[in-house]
Design an enzyme around this catalytic site. Structure first.
Site, PDB file in Angstrom:
ATOM      1  N   SER A 143      -7.787  23.466-131.091  1.00 44.02           N
ATOM      2  CA  SER A 143      -8.074  23.901-129.726  1.00 44.02           C
ATOM      3  C   SER A 143      -7.342  22.983-128.763  1.00 44.02           C
ATOM      4  O   SER A 143      -7.142  21.795-129.061  1.00 44.02           O
ATOM      5  CB  SER A 143      -9.577  23.800-129.482  1.00 44.02           C
ATOM      6  OG  SER A 143      -9.847  23.847-128.103  1.00 44.02           O
ATOM      7  N   TYR A 158     -17.690  19.733-128.393  1.00 44.06           N
ATOM      8  CA  TYR A 158     -16.708  20.660-128.983  1.00 44.06           C
ATOM      9  C   TYR A 158     -15.374  19.945-129.207  1.00 44.06           C
ATOM     10  O   TYR A 158     -14.769  20.042-130.277  1.00 44.06           O
ATOM     11  CB  TYR A 158     -16.537  21.849-128.037  1.00 44.06           C
ATOM     12  CG  TYR A 158     -15.526  22.878-128.487  1.00 44.06           C
ATOM     13  CD1 TYR A 158     -15.826  23.777-129.503  1.00 44.06           C
ATOM     14  CD2 TYR A 158     -14.274  22.965-127.877  1.00 44.06           C
ATOM     15  CE1 TYR A 158     -14.892  24.738-129.902  1.00 44.06           C
ATOM     16  CE2 TYR A 158     -13.346  23.926-128.264  1.00 44.06           C
ATOM     17  CZ  TYR A 158     -13.658  24.808-129.281  1.00 44.06           C
ATOM     18  OH  TYR A 158     -12.743  25.751-129.676  1.00 44.06           O
TER      19      TYR A 158
END
Ligand code: NAP
Length: 248
Positions: A143, A158
């Site tokens: 990501s 995250y």
């Protein structure tokens, strides 16, 4: 379009979003897809679509937080096929977006368990089977959250899991480079129109985003026997492969 005929491919998080699109793309190219997620009904719908394409799938309704189930999956793949050609470690949780000091420890552990530990357990369980492939290909879903120069406030949980996953992938690439046929990639999808993105960015118009179907061919290319790079990050928004650098 590279053929993946007769390749055995495990895709985690195949019930929706990016994993579902990748499962369909791999099946379209001829792979037998082992589709894993918790939601059995959605896996059955995927199975129907794969059959319509003339493909074949094996469904694995499984919670990746159950790490022993990952060991059992390795044993089952060994029994049935004796090898694994493709692993797409895609399943992930966003977790809560919150100041680090406010995160409930149970939430922290759950997201670490699925985004980080489960992917390591997949390697632990499946490495012997990937080694038995003539061209084992592994892709983990990274990501922008883990690579951006300026971390976003409140995305700490995250982003931490994705940074850890990147390092698992890079370490596995280093361990397998030159001495095996395994190649390991990371894939940064950028913002794609999925349930996770809508949860993260509720004010955004999803119709402005690219879709998982747009990204799936680029992910499938990293799964092909003729893909020879390892330890690199494919950045979908830029459409190119990035190397990691020592800090300046
Ligand atoms: P999504 O729509 O929320 O889908 C997540 C998938 O993971 C679902 O199939 C879900 O299936 C599965 N999953 C979640 N927890 C699981 C568990 N405990 N056990 C088994 N499967 C589990 O997310 P997405 O947007 O497609 O994201 C896929 C990957 O890309 C993630 O790793 C995400 O971090 C990454 N990513 C996405 C974007 C984006 O813009 N969409 C951007 C960067 C990175 P069940 O609920 O059925 O189990």
């Amino acid at each position: 379009m590279t053929s993946l005929s007769n390749r055995i491919a495990l895709v985690t998080g195949a019930s929706r979003g990016i994993g579902r699109a990748v499962a369909l793309e791999l099946a379209r190219r001829g792979a037998h897809v082992i589709a894993l997620a918790r939601t059995q009904g959605a896996l059955e719908e995927l199975d129907d679509e794969i059959r319509k394409l003339g493909g074949e799938a094996t469904l694995v309704p499984c919670d990746l937080a159950d790490h022993e189930a990952i060991d059992r999956l390795g044993a089952a793949i060994h029994e049935r096929w004796g090898r694994l050609d493709i692993l797409v470690g895609n399943a992930g949780l966003l977790g809560v977006l919150s100041p680090l000091g406010h995160i409930d420890p149970k939430e922290w552990d759950k997201v670490m368990s699925v985004n980080v530990t489960a992917n390591w357990r997949l390697i632990r369980s499946l490495d012997p089977l990937l080694q038995r492939s003539d061209a084992g290909r592994v892709v983990f879903m990274s990501s922008g959250a883990s690579t951006r120069a300026e971390p976003r406030a409140y995305w700490g949980l995250y982003a931490t899991t994705k940074a850890a996953l990147d390092m698992i992938a890079r370490s596995y690439a280093a361990e397998t480079k030159n001495i095996t046929n395994i190649r390991v990639s990371m894939f940064n999808p950028g913002p794609l129109r999925t349930a996770m993105r809508a949860k993260a960015m509720p004010g955004e118009d999803p119709m402005t985003l690219k879709t998982p179907e747009d990204a799936a061919p680029a992910i499938a290319a990293l799964c092909a026997p003729d893909w020879n790079e390892t330890g690199k990050l494919y950045d979908f928004p830029q459409g190119k492969l990035l190397s990691f650098r020592d800090p300046a």
